[in-house]
Scaffold this active site. Structure first.
Site, mmCIF file in Angstrom:
data_model
loop_
_atom_site.group_PDB
_atom_site.id
_atom_site.type_symbol
_atom_site.label_atom_id
_atom_site.label_comp_id
_atom_site.label_asym_id
_atom_site.label_seq_id
_atom_site.Cartn_x
_atom_site.Cartn_y
_atom_site.Cartn_z
ATOM 1 N N TYR A 15 4.187 -10.620 -5.042
ATOM 2 C CA TYR A 15 4.706 -9.193 -5.244
ATOM 3 C C TYR A 15 5.397 -9.010 -6.491
ATOM 4 O O TYR A 15 5.174 -7.912 -7.243
ATOM 5 C CB TYR A 15 5.604 -8.723 -4.071
ATOM 6 C CG TYR A 15 6.230 -7.217 -4.295
ATOM 7 C CD1 TYR A 15 5.528 -6.329 -3.727
ATOM 8 C CD2 TYR A 15 7.219 -7.222 -4.821
ATOM 9 C CE1 TYR A 15 5.810 -5.023 -4.037
ATOM 10 C CE2 TYR A 15 7.810 -5.891 -5.061
ATOM 11 C CZ TYR A 15 7.101 -4.821 -4.618
ATOM 12 O OH TYR A 15 7.517 -3.506 -4.738
ATOM 13 N N ASP A 38 0.513 -5.027 1.353
ATOM 14 C CA ASP A 38 0.206 -3.704 1.871
ATOM 15 C C ASP A 38 0.281 -2.720 0.540
ATOM 16 O O ASP A 38 -0.615 -1.947 0.357
ATOM 17 C CB ASP A 38 1.211 -3.083 2.818
ATOM 18 C CG ASP A 38 2.552 -3.368 2.348
ATOM 19 O OD1 ASP A 38 3.369 -2.509 1.633
ATOM 20 O OD2 ASP A 38 2.867 -4.559 2.680
ATOM 21 N N LYS A 72 3.182 -8.155 10.019
ATOM 22 C CA LYS A 72 3.920 -6.886 9.691
ATOM 23 C C LYS A 72 2.806 -5.759 9.278
ATOM 24 O O LYS A 72 1.939 -6.038 8.326
ATOM 25 C CB LYS A 72 4.854 -7.015 8.465
ATOM 26 C CG LYS A 72 5.487 -5.872 7.998
ATOM 27 C CD LYS A 72 6.114 -6.043 6.596
ATOM 28 C CE LYS A 72 5.038 -5.929 5.516
ATOM 29 N NZ LYS A 72 5.419 -5.825 3.977
#
Length: 516
Positions: free
Chosen positions: A263, A298, A370
């Site tokens: 990330y 995501d 998640k």
């Protein structure tokens, strides 16, 4: 496990093997290097805390001195151990003396490894015991007062003021939330230090500090006892202080941490070498502390197309899984990320989303997955937005997700009000109760839209992993494989904080935490 999607698990095994080879290549690099963040983490594990007269954290003062003198590669424990043997001072006392300009840790006589180990051992054991006690405290709470059923209802607080966050977090717990995420203030991931003490000003969130962690943990324990279920606390150990924030969370009893291997590279332009070294130490700590990590796949779908690039999410999940396993973090603590992010105007989009969520559950059967809500196509029409969130919640219960990050009807308009969170929690609880066993009751048409979509995503992910395995993860990131974002191996923030390990380097915490 029989696949409801008709997935070929031999293909899954091959994809996982490719991901493991990619992770092994990364680990070969990681094992030879340390960073300023890792060394500051070791300082904190020895009990060093506080700031100097200029509000500079003492771990930064110690580690920056080693960096400036080009001896960081020998490791902070080498120098602290020598000073402790020579002077009898504690690590905290040494740090304070260095900050006052009274001690130079690089100019103390070198003692034997055995002497250093003996001097350091009580402080190492004290931090290991404190983290272990926090894990036992959590397990005892869950055993005595219980916790919410999965998918856990995950909501955010983001006022910028830790004391106001407490009010909102306790209100959310009373409304039914199971996990409270205290959103970090904008830009903290780019700070190469951790602020000190309780904070009351932040933009878009609240500073992650050890004192803020302590305040919120206490507040959630209080409300948990009131409502009769354990409330989990989440924060962010991503960015330039990834392992440092991980250890602060472990010391204060946090339960969930945003802790993705990629990330920071992709979305904060943090150097890939720095991030991949830091993520290993952070995951060793989280694994030992019993903390569930959340990964950030995501986010790929907010910059790339959710239909065309879904396979990059699966590929990254598999890489994140293997990197976490190498750090000793069990599958049950992996909140691997994926998202409900397709254009709501797409024909049969719900079927594609259902296929991908079921696929992710089948490929990672033990993970506390998640699942992220729709955000990219939220328009400000709160009525349509609430329906989008309802469809997202339907898939969450249908496919047995682990953590359901609830969408808000006012997503993309403002930081959620308590009333927004109430509506979102009410929406999820209604759907989760009414559709509790739908996943056990419904089967999918053989070679139908849902099955074929899952197979297509798996096939594309496997091809991508084979390519990354041939080229290496560093090269793949340079080419923009994930999220259509290219990052140079020797660019980005924090590269100057990476250093090859020297002959005296030692980090006993990795072995202790992974073996216990």
């Amino acid at each position: 496990m029989k696949s409801k999607l008709g997935i070929d698990f031999d293909k899954v095994g091959h994809a996982r093997e490719m991901a493991r080879k990619i992770a092994d290549q990364v680990q070969d690099f990681v094992d030879g290097y340390t960073t300023v963040a890792v060394e500051r983490t070791l300082c904190r594990l020895l009990g060093i805390d506080g700031v100097d007269v200029h509000a500079v954290p003492l771990p930064n003062i110690l580690v920056d001195e080693l960096k400036e003198k080009n001896v960081l590669g020998e490791g902070i424990l080498f120098f602290l151990g020598n000073v402790m043997v020579e002077t009898g001072m504690t690590p905290q006392e040494i740090a304070e003396q260095v900050a006052a300009g009274k001690v130079d840790v690089t100019r103390v006589p070198v003692c034997t490894p055995g002497q250093r180990e003996k001097a350091l051992q009580p402080y190492i054991e004290a931090s290991i015991r404190r983290i272990s006690d926090n894990r036992k405290r959590r397990e005892n709470y869950i055993a005595t007062i219980g916790e919410g059923a999965k998918p856990y209802l995950y909501v955010i607080v983001a006022t910028g003021n830790i004391y106001e966050d407490v009010v909102q977090a306790q209100a959310a717990a009373r409304q039914g939330a199971d996990v409270i995420a205290v959103i970090r203030t904008t830009g903290q991931s780019l700070l190469d230090y951790v602020p000190y003490g309780a904070t009351t000003e932040g933009f878009g969130g609240t500073f992650a500090t050890q004192e803020n962690f302590r305040i919120m943990r206490k507040a959630l324990d209080e409300v948990g006892e009131e409502v009769g279920r354990y409330i989990r606390l989440c924060n962010y150990c991503s960015g330039l202080c990834m392992p440092e924030i991980a250890v602060m969370g472990a010391l204060e009893g946090l339960d969930v941490m945003l802790n993705d291997a990629l990330y920071g590279i992709l979305f904060r332009d943090i150097n890939m070498q720095r991030t991949l070294v830091d993520q290993f130490m952070s995951r060793v700590i989280n694994g030992f502390a019993g903390v569930i990590i959340n990964t950030g796949e995501d986010n790929y779908l907010t910059t790339a197309d959710a239909v065309e690039e879904a396979h990059t999410v699966l590929a990254s999940d598999l890489i994140n899984e293997q990197l976490a396993l190498l750090a000793g973090l069990p599958e049950e603590q992996m909140g691997l990320g994926h998202a409900f992010e397709m254009d709501p105007m797409l024909e049969n989009g719900f079927l594609y989303e259902l296929a991908q969520a079921q696929m992710t559950r089948e490929i990672f059967p033990k993970a506390t997955l998640k699942y992220m809500p729709p955000t990219k196509f939220m328009t400000g029409n709160i009525f349509r937005g609430h329906i989008q969130d309802a469809l997202f919640n339907m898939i969450g219960i249908w496919t047995s997700q682990g953590i359901q990050l609830l969408g808000m009807p006012t997503e993309a308009i403002h930081t959620p009000f308590m009333s927004d969170r109430y509506l979102s929690i009410e929406n999820a609880r209604y759907i989760f109760n009414n559709m509790k066993n739908i996943g056990d009751e419904v089967v999918f048409k053989e070679n139908g839209i849902i099955q074929n979509r899952a197979k297509e995503v798996l096939d594309k992910a496997t091809v991508l992993l084979e390519k990354i395995e041939r080229e290496g993860l560093f090269t793949a990131l340079e080419k923009g494989i994930f999220a259509d974002i290219k990052r140079p191996k020797n660019g980005g923030k924090g590269l100057d904080g990476v250093c090859a390990k020297g002959k005296n380097y030692s980090n006993p915490f990795v072995e202790i935490m992974m073996n216990r």
